[in-house]
Design an enzyme around this catalytic site. Structure first.
Site, PDB file in Angstrom:
ATOM      1  CG  ASP A   1     -25.787  -5.884 -22.299  1.00  0.00           C
ATOM      2  OD1 ASP A   1     -25.675  -6.701 -21.365  1.00  0.00           O
ATOM      3  OD2 ASP A   1     -24.864  -5.141 -22.669  1.00  0.00           O
TER       4      ASP A   1
ATOM      5  NE  ARG B   1     -23.751  -2.045 -12.381  1.00  0.00           N
ATOM      6  CZ  ARG B   1     -24.663  -1.080 -12.550  1.00  0.00           C
ATOM      7  NH1 ARG B   1     -25.566  -0.847 -11.610  1.00  0.00           N
ATOM      8  NH2 ARG B   1     -24.687  -0.364 -13.660  1.00  0.00           N
TER       9      ARG B   1
END
Length: 313
Positions: A89, A151
Site C-alpha cells: 500500500d 471494495r
C-alpha cells in the site's frame, strides 16, 4: 530507553492482525515494551464509494498511498511513534521525514481466486478493486472473464461474493487470508462454502511488495528506531527494496497496472515484472543481478522495460 510505543494502524481485522504480528516481533526483542495501538481512519477507508485508484485525486493526497497518508500525518505530529502498513500500500517514493525501519518475514506473495460452487471457469465475473488484477483477469482468461468493482475488507468482500447474483468469484491476496486463519482450499462464509485456488505468481503476478508488513518510524526518532530495527528480516528487506525501487522508477501508484516480485538464490536476485501499456498490452521483463544490490537489479529490470515499450522500437 523508551518503554512505551504508540503504534498506528488501520482498523480492519487484517490490519489489526498484522499489527499484532509486528508487536509480537518487537516484544520478542524488547520484552519491557508496552504498546498502545492507535486506530486511524484513512482516506481509503473513508471513501469506499469510489475505486481505490481515484481516492488520491479526490482526497488530495497526491502521491501518498490511500491507506498511508492519514497514518503518516499522525506519525509526523507525534500522535504515534511508529506505524504498521501492508508494504504494497506504500508508494515507491518515500517521504524523507520517515523510514521503513523494519519489514517482517514475508508471507505467501501470490493471489488467490475465491469461487462459488459451480462457477463456469470459461465465463467468470470476478470482483476486484485493483487495476492490476483487472488487467491480469483480462489476459489470464484471454478476454472471457469480466472484472467488476468491489471494495471492502476481506470478510466484507467474501460476504459480498456470497450475497451477489452477479459475481462468480473474487481475487484476494493469499497472505491476508492466511493471516486471518482462512487457510486451505476452501472457506465457509455464512454457511456457504467457497473454493480457493492459488494463482501462479508468474502467470498472475502479485502486487509488488505483496505479503510484506512494514514498520515505519520518523527518521529523527532514534529511540523508536532502536526498538524496531532488530525485528527486520534481511531477505525480505532485500526483495522489497528491489520491488519498491522499481515502483519508484515507474513513478507508479495504485492507478498504474504493474505487478512483479523479486526472489533470492544465494548471491543472486531475480526480478520478474509485468507492465500493462495504455492499450492493455502486457510487457514482461526479467532481470538477474547481485543480491546485495537490489536497487541495481530494479534498475536493470526498469531499463529492459523502457527498451521494450520505447516508441522507437
Amino acid at each position: 530507553m523508551k518503554t512505551t510505543l504508540r503504534i498506528g494502524t488501520r482498523g480492519s481485522e487484517l490490519a489489526l492482525k498484522q499489527t499484532e504480528l509486528a508487536l509480537a516481533a518487537i516484544k520478542a526483542h524488547n520484552p519491557q515494551v508496552e504498546a498502545e495501538i492507535v486506530i486511524i481512519k484513512t482516506d481509503g477507508d473513508e471513501r469506499t464509494d469510489i475505486p481505490l485508484c481515484k481516492v488520491n485525486k479526490v482526497a488530495g493526497t497526491q502521491d501518498k498511498g490511500v491507506f498511508v497518508a492519514a497514518i503518516e500525518r499522525a506519525l509526523a505530529s507525534g500522535e504515534i511513534d511508529c506505524a504498521v502498513h501492508s508494504l504494497k500500500d506504500m508508494p515507491g517514493q518515500p517521504d524523507p521525514a520517515f523510514e521503513i525501519t523494519a519489514v517482517l518475514p514475508r508471507e505467501d506473495i501470490w493471489d488467490a481466486l475465491i469461487l462459488k460452487k459451480g462457477a463456469d471457469m470459461s465465463h467468470l465475473t470476478l470482483g476486484t478493486s485493483s487495476v492490476r488484477r483487472v488487467q491480469l483477469i483480462r489476459t489470464y482468461w484471454s478476454g472471457t472473464a469480466k472484472a467488476v468493482s468491489i471494495r471492502g475488507n476481506v470478510h466484507t468482500r467474501l460476504r459480498k461474493l456470497v450475497e451477489s447474483d452477479e459475481l462468480d468469484g473474487i481475487v484476494l491476496a493469499r497472505a491476508g487470508l492466511n493471516r486471518l486463519g482462512l487457510t486451505g482450499d476452501s472457506i465457509c462464509i455464512d454457511g456457504t462454502t467457497l473454493s480457493v485456488v492459488d494463482m501462479s505468481k508468474d502467470s498472475f503476478m502479485p502486487a509488488l511488495c505483496q505479503g510484506a508488513i512494514a514498520i515505519e518510524t520518523r527518521r529523527d526518532d532514534a529511540e523508536t528506531h532502536a526498538l524496531v530495527a532488530p525485528v527486520n528480516d534481511r531477505d525480505t528487506e532485500l526483495c522489497v527494496r528491489a520491488e519498491r525501487a522499481f515502483l519508484s522508477m515507474l513513478n507508479a501508484d495504485c492507478s498504474v497496472p504493474v505487478a512483479g516480485y523479486a526472489t533470492l538464490n544465494g548471491d543472486f536476485m531475480m526480478m520478474r515484472a509485468i507492465y500493462f501499456m495504455p492499450n492493455g498490452m502486457p510487457v514482461r521483463v526479467t532481470h538477474r543481478g547481485e543480491t546485495d544490490h537490489p536497487e541495481e537489479v530494479a534498475a536493470g529490470a526498469y531499463a529492459k522495460l523502457q527498451a521494450a515499450i520505447s516508441p522507437d522500437k
